[in-house]
Design a protein around this motif. Sequence first.
Motif, short mmCIF file in Angstrom:
data_model
loop_
_atom_site.label_atom_id
_atom_site.label_comp_id
_atom_site.label_asym_id
_atom_site.label_seq_id
_atom_site.Cartn_x
_atom_site.Cartn_y
_atom_site.Cartn_z
N ALA A 66 -16.29 6.97 -21.10
CA ALA A 66 -15.72 7.79 -20.02
C ALA A 66 -14.38 7.24 -19.54
N GLY A 67 -14.20 5.93 -19.62
CA GLY A 67 -12.95 5.33 -19.17
C GLY A 67 -11.75 5.70 -20.00
N THR A 68 -11.97 6.25 -21.20
CA THR A 68 -10.85 6.64 -22.07
C THR A 68 -10.44 8.09 -21.87
N LEU A 69 -11.12 8.81 -20.99
CA LEU A 69 -10.82 10.22 -20.77
C LEU A 69 -9.61 10.38 -19.85
N SER A 70 -8.98 11.53 -19.92
CA SER A 70 -7.89 11.86 -18.99
C SER A 70 -8.49 12.10 -17.60
N GLY A 71 -7.62 12.15 -16.59
CA GLY A 71 -8.09 12.39 -15.24
C GLY A 71 -8.86 13.69 -15.10
N GLY A 72 -8.35 14.73 -15.75
CA GLY A 72 -9.02 16.03 -15.68
C GLY A 72 -10.38 16.02 -16.35
N GLU A 73 -10.44 15.33 -17.50
CA GLU A 73 -11.72 15.23 -18.21
C GLU A 73 -12.72 14.42 -17.40
N GLN A 74 -12.25 13.36 -16.73
CA GLN A 74 -13.15 12.57 -15.87
C GLN A 74 -13.65 13.42 -14.70
N GLN A 75 -12.79 14.30 -14.17
CA GLN A 75 -13.22 15.18 -13.08
C GLN A 75 -14.31 16.12 -13.57
N MET A 76 -14.13 16.68 -14.76
CA MET A 76 -15.17 17.54 -15.33
C MET A 76 -16.48 16.77 -15.51
N LEU A 77 -16.37 15.52 -16.00
CA LEU A 77 -17.57 14.71 -16.21
C LEU A 77 -18.26 14.40 -14.89
N ALA A 78 -17.49 14.07 -13.86
CA ALA A 78 -18.08 13.77 -12.56
C ALA A 78 -18.83 15.00 -12.01
N MET A 79 -18.26 16.18 -12.21
CA MET A 79 -18.93 17.41 -11.76
C MET A 79 -20.19 17.67 -12.56
N HIS A 95 -29.56 18.80 -10.37
CA HIS A 95 -30.05 20.09 -9.85
C HIS A 95 -29.79 20.22 -8.34
N PRO A 96 -28.55 20.06 -7.90
CA PRO A 96 -28.29 20.03 -6.46
C PRO A 96 -28.55 21.37 -5.77
N LYS A 97 -29.13 21.28 -4.58
CA LYS A 97 -29.21 22.45 -3.70
C LYS A 97 -27.93 22.58 -2.89
N LEU A 98 -27.19 21.46 -2.79
CA LEU A 98 -25.87 21.46 -2.17
C LEU A 98 -24.98 20.49 -2.94
N LEU A 99 -23.84 21.00 -3.39
CA LEU A 99 -22.87 20.18 -4.12
C LEU A 99 -21.63 20.01 -3.25
N LEU A 100 -21.29 18.76 -2.97
CA LEU A 100 -20.10 18.45 -2.19
C LEU A 100 -19.00 18.00 -3.15
N LEU A 101 -17.84 18.63 -3.06
CA LEU A 101 -16.71 18.29 -3.93
C LEU A 101 -15.56 17.80 -3.06
N ASP A 102 -15.12 16.56 -3.28
CA ASP A 102 -14.05 15.98 -2.48
C ASP A 102 -12.77 15.90 -3.29
N GLU A 103 -11.82 16.77 -2.97
CA GLU A 103 -10.49 16.80 -3.58
C GLU A 103 -10.54 16.81 -5.12
N PRO A 104 -11.24 17.77 -5.72
CA PRO A 104 -11.37 17.76 -7.19
C PRO A 104 -10.07 17.94 -7.94
N SER A 105 -9.04 18.50 -7.30
CA SER A 105 -7.78 18.74 -8.03
C SER A 105 -6.78 17.61 -7.88
N MET A 106 -7.10 16.59 -7.09
CA MET A 106 -6.12 15.55 -6.77
C MET A 106 -5.65 14.81 -8.01
N GLY A 107 -4.34 14.72 -8.18
CA GLY A 107 -3.74 13.95 -9.25
C GLY A 107 -3.78 14.60 -10.62
N LEU A 108 -4.18 15.86 -10.68
CA LEU A 108 -4.30 16.52 -11.98
C LEU A 108 -3.08 17.41 -12.26
N SER A 109 -2.84 17.66 -13.54
CA SER A 109 -1.74 18.55 -13.93
C SER A 109 -2.08 19.98 -13.50
N PRO A 110 -1.06 20.83 -13.32
CA PRO A 110 -1.32 22.22 -12.91
C PRO A 110 -2.29 22.95 -13.83
#
Length: 245
Positions: A142-155, A162-177
Amino acid sequence: MAANALTNVLKIEGLKVAYGGIQAVKGIDLEVNEGELVTLIGANGAGKTTTLKAITGTLPNCKVDGHIHYLGKAIKGSHSFDLVKTKLAMVPEGRGVFTRMSIYENLLMGAYVRDDKAGIAADVDKWFSVFPRLKERAAQMAGTLSGGEQQMLAMARALMSHPKLLLLDEPSMGLSPIMVEKIFEVIRTVSAQGITILLVEQNAKLALQAAHRGYVMDSGLVTMNGDAKAMLDDPKVKAAYLGEG
């Protein structure tokens, strides 16, 4: 609109958070109903991340007042590892993937509170279909992934619980457009499956476009809330957060 707007998943009343003499959150009310995607927007330092950390019990050395109810139960003061067992999951700012583990192993870590092997395997396949980029690299560290790929993996890892509530904190931060657009596409896909989401995000335009309802936070206070699409057209929101007006 939400799948069932009458069923309350998260309800916050009079939440205050103080670090020493600094009042970071000054008495806010916020709620998220089943099936909704609700966004909390605001500038840096508004208190958004502090609010999420208060919900998840991950705030060290601070005073938390007010009421936090999740699925009808008071959870203020609960430990984060206990909350995961109640199907409350958070993707933190900065992603926090296990860098020396493979993508596949990270996904299994997301399911560590589960013991249904067949269900876990099915979910790995399910989220690999939503995140094909991860499937192609399943054995990669996982450490070799790009920032965007790591964000996808974290999600994907959070969704394995199986969350009944998913909290997402700044998922777009530092990523390319381009990657930001991809992340929001995934957020909309997850929401369309009926998963309840509270999204903290600085990209107000994309957040409000994706959400059912929105809250604006400024200097520790909720200054506005309402229908997300209507907020996109609000002159004050346009001037302060959308670079318009």
